[in-house]
Design a protein around this motif. Structure first.
Motif, PDB file in Angstrom:
ATOM      1  N   ARG A 260      -7.372   5.572   5.295  1.00 21.58           N
ATOM      2  CA  ARG A 260      -6.562   4.604   5.714  1.00 21.58           C
ATOM      3  C   ARG A 260      -5.122   4.827   5.604  1.00 21.58           C
TER       4      ARG A 260
ATOM      5  N   ASN B 271      -1.717   3.552   0.669  1.00 19.53           N
ATOM      6  CA  ASN B 271      -1.595   2.243   0.712  1.00 19.53           C
ATOM      7  C   ASN B 271      -1.056   2.074  -0.864  1.00 19.53           C
TER       8      ASN B 271
ATOM      9  N   ASP C  91       0.528  11.229   2.319  1.00 11.96           N
ATOM     10  CA  ASP C  91       0.258  10.112   3.186  1.00 11.96           C
ATOM     11  C   ASP C  91      -0.323  11.057   4.489  1.00 11.96           C
TER      12      ASP C  91
ATOM     13  N   TYR D  39       1.879   5.096   6.544  1.00 10.16           N
ATOM     14  CA  TYR D  39       1.012   4.103   6.365  1.00 10.16           C
ATOM     15  C   TYR D  39       1.525   2.860   6.995  1.00 10.16           C
TER      16      TYR D  39
ATOM     17  N   TYR E  67      -3.209  -6.184  -2.133  1.00  9.57           N
ATOM     18  CA  TYR E  67      -2.518  -5.011  -2.746  1.00  9.57           C
ATOM     19  C   TYR E  67      -1.712  -5.903  -3.761  1.00  9.57           C
TER      20      TYR E  67
ATOM     21  N   HIS F 203      -5.576   9.563  -0.972  1.00 11.00           N
ATOM     22  CA  HIS F 203      -6.010   8.194  -0.523  1.00 11.00           C
ATOM     23  C   HIS F 203      -7.379   8.108   0.102  1.00 11.00           C
TER      24      HIS F 203
ATOM     25  N   ASN G 159      -1.027  -2.079   6.678  1.00 11.98           N
ATOM     26  CA  ASN G 159      -2.353  -2.846   6.582  1.00 11.98           C
ATOM     27  C   ASN G 159      -3.442  -1.704   6.810  1.00 11.98           C
ATOM     28  N   ASP G 160      -4.668  -2.086   5.945  1.00  7.16           N
ATOM     29  CA  ASP G 160      -5.573  -1.018   6.284  1.00  7.16           C
ATOM     30  C   ASP G 160      -6.171  -0.779   7.508  1.00  7.16           C
TER      31      ASP G 160
END
Length: 296
Positions: free
Chosen positions: A108, A111, A132, A140, A55, A105, A143-144
């Motif tokens: 996930r 992010n 979100d 979030y 990212y 998004h 991390n994905d």
């Protein structure tokens, strides 16, 4: 397409990542398959750096850019999880009414890439809000992989209702001109299609990037003009397009579909090797022009 270190990676690796990212393959199997490519001479470090997000690469507009103001805002979602939260990016010193865009998004959570997309919109004069879906679970996680696992445990209908509530929240913003656009990526592309179908009066324009359509029973409700953005190599999502197009035509929906040559699923996401700079920039230019035309 611009040349990058990922250009020589076999297409199968991108296809495996897509399956892994959408729950069709577990991490162990995914890494084992990548290991098979490593045995053929591909560096595991190159493979993982090309496929997994970084990212730090995705910040096109700084979070402290002088032209925008970014805050976190909560909203009520009585038919969803009760409360929702998202990232609101507005042009600084807002005067008068502005078009508003919901930014949605992938599967996930919110992010850094998606927050940056919201800032890109604010930088050019839109009020953008990126909810979100993971807020009920703490947001979030950073991390994905964890974010994807968290979102998978959640009630999909409640998530959808949270995004409907977020859309109403944004549309009623004090500086909103009353015209709501939505742009989303992957799962977010599906949510754009869903918002257009679940309430005919909600959206004034929608841009789903590589998202599957809403259920067939809802598609008759779509009234908002749509710009469909698809990657040529994205077989999974593209398989749903012929029937979706047929339904859009049958219901006289104004739509445009752009198929980006040589582009993978996720080609707009500039944090991974699937990013295709030329196609992403063209798709974004078209998106902005579309919103300027439909939301002003």
């Amino acid at each position: 397409m611009n040349t990058s270190p990922s250009d020589h990676i076999p297409q199968e690796a991108f296809d495996w990542y897509d399956e892994y990212a959408h729950g069709l393959m577990d991490r162990r199997t995914f890494m084992k398959k990548l290991g098979g490519l490593a045995a053929l001479g591909f560096s595991m470090a190159v493979l993982t750096s090309a496929l997994l997000p970084n990212y730090a690469l995705a910040e096109q507009v700084s979070f402290n850019d002088d032209d925008i103001k970014a805050t976190y805002e909560e909203f009520d979602s009585p038919d969803g999880h009760g409360k929702g939260k998202g990232y609101l990016a507005t042009p600084k010193n807002v005067e008068g009414k502005l078009p508003v865009v919901l930014v949605i998004h992938e599967n996930r959570g919110l992010n850094p890439y998606v927050k940056d997309v919201a800032r890109r919109l604010a930088k050019i004069g839109f009020i953008a809000f990126a909810p979100d879906a993971l807020f009920p679970l703490g947001g979030y996680p950073g991390n994905d992989d964890e974010g994807r696992a968290m979102q998978k445990t959640m009630d999909r209908a409640k998530i959808q209702n949270d995004f409907v509530a977020a859309a109403h929240f944004l549309k009623s913003h004090a500086n909103s001109n009353g015209k709501l656009g939505a742009v989303g990526f992957c799962f977010g592309g599906y949510i754009v299609n869903y918002l257009a179908a679940v309430d005919s009066n909600l959206l004034s324009a929608g841009v789903p990037f590589y998202g599957t359509p809403a259920s067939e029973s809802l598609r008759k409700n779509i009234k908002a003009p749509l710009m469909i953005q698809l990657g040529e190599l994205d077989k999974r999502v593209n398989a749903s397009w012929p029937q979706y197009e047929q339904d859009l035509k049958a219901n006289n929906v104004e739509y445009t579909m752009h198929m980006y040559k040589g582009a993978n699923h996720g080609f707009h996401n500039d944090s991974t090797g699937r990013y295709d700079k030329d196609n992403a920039e063209l798709a974004w230019q078209r998106t902005v022009e579309f919103f300027n035309k439909k939301l002003s």
